[in-house]
Scaffold this active site. Structure first.
Site, short mmCIF file in Angstrom:
data_model
loop_
_atom_site.label_atom_id
_atom_site.label_comp_id
_atom_site.label_asym_id
_atom_site.label_seq_id
_atom_site.Cartn_x
_atom_site.Cartn_y
_atom_site.Cartn_z
N ARG A 1 0.85 -1.22 0.00
CA ARG A 1 0.00 0.00 0.00
C ARG A 1 0.87 1.26 0.00
NH1 ARG A 1 -0.61 4.74 2.62
NH2 ARG A 1 -0.14 3.71 4.59
N ASP A 2 1.48 1.60 1.13
CA ASP A 2 2.26 2.85 1.20
C ASP A 2 3.44 2.79 0.23
OD1 ASP A 2 3.47 5.25 2.03
OD2 ASP A 2 2.98 4.92 4.12
N CYS B 1 3.50 9.53 0.51
CA CYS B 1 2.11 9.93 0.29
C CYS B 1 2.09 10.98 -0.82
CB CYS B 1 1.55 10.50 1.60
SG CYS B 1 -0.05 11.30 1.41
#
Ligand code: HMG
Ligand code: MG
Length: 285
Positions: A15-16, A239
């Site tokens: 994910r990240d 992000c």
């Protein structure tokens, strides 16, 4: 010096690690990464995010990734920033969700298009619904130290979010140094204060490595009594709404440091090292 016997490492690479990759990574490659990581024995992994595909195109295959993780029988976490995301996660039978709210409202607005107060209000309904469904709730406090839009983030701002998360019944609170600007002193102080205020709460450390301090920040958090950490294989990540930030602390580096200190993670350095090479090959950076 506090050296815990055991530390839980939650692998967030799928994910990240991948969400900020500019070029679409084929879903099959993501699945291969998940399978290779699963074989290493992580108790939990963060594998996808039910976010808007226009906001984070790399996570647009979340339904398929969730289905695949279910087939593998994994305990995995998927990001759910709003009620729509939770509905999608319930439909996909996700076992654990992660809500994420910025202690800095300026960041929260950029990341999920709401002020911190608006997100906190929305998450009341989200928590209630997730609890009804028996879903484990991880609650992130992002930009918990410094923010690229606002600068300093105060402890009071962190406390406002954690108070609400804890009152709503979060199963764990994940403290994010989203842009990797924290240092061991502030990390030690903040985690110590949080643990004093909420002795029954389970906290997690989530450090990005922009200033190459993610390892030492993890160590400072351990000294404040933290025994759960997120990390990303190969140190990938970032992000899209946290400008200048680099990846998470690399799982292999964290495993190496902890095993040399005598803390058990259940993960073998030589094996994670091989998967790290594969993960890096997926990245265009
Ligand atoms: P928005 O545009 O404000 O949404 O996005 P909206 O409520 O105004 O709705 C607009 C349209 O989007 C509607 O569709 C909704 O149905 C749809 P229309 O009626 O126009 O056809 N919509 C959705 N579609 C799919 N999935 C959804 C969803 N929600 C609404 N969940 C939203 C709000 C939260 C969706 C958007 O801002 C977003 O996706 N943000 C994601 C940002 C993100 O993923 N950032 C990276 C993860 S956070 C991070 O990395 C930090 C962390 O690692 C910790 C740390 O490091 O500290 C976790
Ligand atoms: Mg992160």
């Amino acid at each position: 010096m506090f050296i815990p016997k055991k530390i839980e490492i939650i692998e967030v690479g799928p994910r990240d690690g991948l969400q900020n990759e500019p070029v679409a990574i084929p879903t099959e490659k993501k699945k291969e990464l998940i399978v290779r990581l699963a074989k290493l024995g992580f108790s939990r992994m963060e594998t996808t995010a039910f976010v808007h595909p226009k906001w984070v195109p790399q996570m647009s295959d979340s339904d398929e990734i969730a289905r695949f993780c279910n087939e593998l029988g994994l305990t995995y976490i998927a990001l759910t920033p709003n009620l729509k995301a939770l509905e999608r996660a319930i439909e996909a039978k996700v076992p654990q969700i992660a809500v994420f709210i910025g202690a800095s409202s300026a960041f929260n607005k950029k990341n999920i298009n709401k002020t911190t107060v608006e997100s906190l209000d929305e998450c009341e309904q989200l928590f209630n619904k997730a609890k009804e469904e028996g879903i484990f709730i991880r609650a992130y406090i992002s930009m918990a130290f410094f923010c690229p839009y606002q600068g300093e983030v105060t402890f009071e701002e962190v406390k406002t979010v954690s108070d609400r998360f804890i009152r709503l019944g979060a199963d764990e609170i994940d403290i994010g140094d989203t842009n990797g600007q924290a240092n061991p002193k502030i990390v030690y102080e903040r985690f110590s204060r949080l643990r004093d205020l909420y002795p029954d709460t389970s906290f997690v450390g989530h450090f990005h490595d922009t200033r190459k301090m993610a390892l030492v920040n993890s160590f400072a958090a351990i000294q404040a009594g933290i025994t759960k950490f997120d990390s990303s294989v190969g140190g990938l990540g970032g992000c899209p709404y946290s400008p200048g930030a680099t990846g998470n602390v690399a799982t292999e580096e964290l495993v190496d440091m902890l095993s040399r200190m005598g803390s058990e993670t259940g993960i073998k350095y030589e094996e994670i090292e091989k998967v790290s090479r594969f993960a890096k090959s997926l990245s265009s950076k």
